[in-house]
Scaffold this active site. Sequence first.
Site, PDB file in Angstrom:
ATOM      1  N   GLY A  43       1.425  -1.387  -0.016  1.00 24.13           N
ATOM      2  CA  GLY A  43      -0.166  -0.142  -0.210  1.00 24.13           C
ATOM      3  C   GLY A  43       1.214   1.758   0.181  1.00 24.13           C
ATOM      4  O   GLY A  43       1.985   1.052   0.483  1.00 24.13           O
ATOM      5  N   GLN A  48       3.086   9.676   0.908  1.00 20.79           N
ATOM      6  CA  GLN A  48       3.904   9.328   0.536  1.00 20.79           C
ATOM      7  C   GLN A  48       4.987   9.519  -1.006  1.00 20.79           C
ATOM      8  O   GLN A  48       6.400   9.597  -0.792  1.00 20.79           O
ATOM      9  CB  GLN A  48       3.948   7.682   0.735  1.00 20.79           C
ATOM     10  CG  GLN A  48       3.101   7.583   2.567  1.00 20.79           C
ATOM     11  CD  GLN A  48       3.103   5.821   2.725  1.00 20.79           C
ATOM     12  OE1 GLN A  48       2.109   5.362   2.110  1.00 20.79           O
ATOM     13  NE2 GLN A  48       4.011   5.095   3.041  1.00 20.79           N
ATOM     14  N   CYS A  90       7.001   0.103   6.592  1.00 20.27           N
ATOM     15  CA  CYS A  90       6.426   1.652   6.188  1.00 20.27           C
ATOM     16  C   CYS A  90       7.336   1.953   4.983  1.00 20.27           C
ATOM     17  O   CYS A  90       8.064   2.032   5.628  1.00 20.27           O
ATOM     18  CB  CYS A  90       5.672   2.352   6.969  1.00 20.27           C
ATOM     19  SG  CYS A  90       4.790   3.841   5.942  1.00 20.27           S
ATOM     20  N   LEU A  91       6.882   2.342   4.011  1.00 17.50           N
ATOM     21  CA  LEU A  91       7.856   2.187   3.144  1.00 17.50           C
ATOM     22  C   LEU A  91       8.841   3.576   3.434  1.00 17.50           C
ATOM     23  O   LEU A  91       9.812   4.488   3.559  1.00 17.50           O
ATOM     24  CB  LEU A  91       7.084   2.656   1.671  1.00 17.50           C
ATOM     25  CG  LEU A  91       6.500   1.882   0.875  1.00 17.50           C
ATOM     26  CD1 LEU A  91       5.951   1.954  -1.277  1.00 17.50           C
ATOM     27  CD2 LEU A  91       7.915   0.859   0.853  1.00 17.50           C
ATOM     28  N   HIS A 132      -3.541   1.682   8.155  1.00 19.90           N
ATOM     29  CA  HIS A 132      -2.838   2.299   7.657  1.00 19.90           C
ATOM     30  C   HIS A 132      -2.409   3.269   6.706  1.00 19.90           C
ATOM     31  O   HIS A 132      -2.145   4.492   7.265  1.00 19.90           O
ATOM     32  CB  HIS A 132      -0.947   1.111   7.589  1.00 19.90           C
ATOM     33  CG  HIS A 132       0.318   1.701   7.189  1.00 19.90           C
ATOM     34  ND1 HIS A 132       1.115   1.226   7.954  1.00 19.90           N
ATOM     35  CD2 HIS A 132       0.349   2.061   6.320  1.00 19.90           C
ATOM     36  CE1 HIS A 132       2.066   1.050   7.798  1.00 19.90           C
ATOM     37  NE2 HIS A 132       1.358   2.394   6.473  1.00 19.90           N
ATOM     38  N   GLU A 133      -3.036   2.409   5.676  1.00 18.05           N
ATOM     39  CA  GLU A 133      -3.224   4.005   4.773  1.00 18.05           C
ATOM     40  C   GLU A 133      -3.472   5.368   5.093  1.00 18.05           C
ATOM     41  O   GLU A 133      -3.363   5.563   4.646  1.00 18.05           O
ATOM     42  CB  GLU A 133      -3.722   3.357   3.529  1.00 18.05           C
ATOM     43  CG  GLU A 133      -2.074   1.687   2.792  1.00 18.05           C
ATOM     44  CD  GLU A 133      -0.586   2.306   2.589  1.00 18.05           C
ATOM     45  OE1 GLU A 133      -0.073   3.397   2.535  1.00 18.05           O
ATOM     46  OE2 GLU A 133      -0.132   1.218   3.545  1.00 18.05           O
ATOM     47  N   HIS A 136      -2.179   7.765   6.553  1.00 19.84           N
ATOM     48  CA  HIS A 136      -1.335   8.431   6.166  1.00 19.84           C
ATOM     49  C   HIS A 136      -2.196   9.741   5.960  1.00 19.84           C
ATOM     50  O   HIS A 136      -1.508  11.069   5.589  1.00 19.84           O
ATOM     51  CB  HIS A 136      -1.042   7.806   5.510  1.00 19.84           C
ATOM     52  CG  HIS A 136       0.634   7.268   5.758  1.00 19.84           C
ATOM     53  ND1 HIS A 136       1.705   7.292   5.877  1.00 19.84           N
ATOM     54  CD2 HIS A 136       0.878   5.239   4.925  1.00 19.84           C
ATOM     55  CE1 HIS A 136       2.558   6.435   6.030  1.00 19.84           C
ATOM     56  NE2 HIS A 136       2.256   5.155   5.739  1.00 19.84           N
TER      57      HIS A 136
END
Length: 175
Positions: A43, A48, A90-91, A132-133, A136
């Site tokens: 995701g 991000q 996480c990226l 999670h997304e 963000h």
Amino acid sequence: MNIVQSPDPILRQVCDPCELGDKSLKKLSRQMARLMYKYNGCGIAGPQVGVLKRIIVIDCDQSTRKDPITLINPEIVELRGEDETSGEGCLSLPGITVPITRKTWAKVKYLDLDFRERYIEGDGLLGRCLQHEIDHLDGKTLIESCDPVVRMDVLRQYQAALAAGARPGDTGEEE
């Protein structure tokens, strides 16, 4: 387009809704998906990639083929199940895995790329990824999502991971 990494302040900002009919979202979605796959994510959210718009791209089952789903202006409409703590990567926070407590099931309302209202629901990785997304989009990273008692240790681990050269896609777990 690159992955924005913590502590960049853009990751702490609340995103604006996408405008209905915005044709640029299709191109943005494709670019986000490419980055997500490049770094083995499941995701990715607008902030991000430096875009403060309420858009996420997810693909939690890449075992057979790549089939990203783009969610425009997603909102959680229901969370169910027990609280479950599990490690998340996480990226934007490479090199670490953080224990995060979330509900086991999520239902999300969103618009697809043709601006039709849709719903997606899931448990396991999908339920966790949706939560999670969307965090963000609300300016919340794993650092803000973890237990306050754990936070200082997570920050130390993250600094050590960056010093060791962690890159997006690195989880800090043995691979």
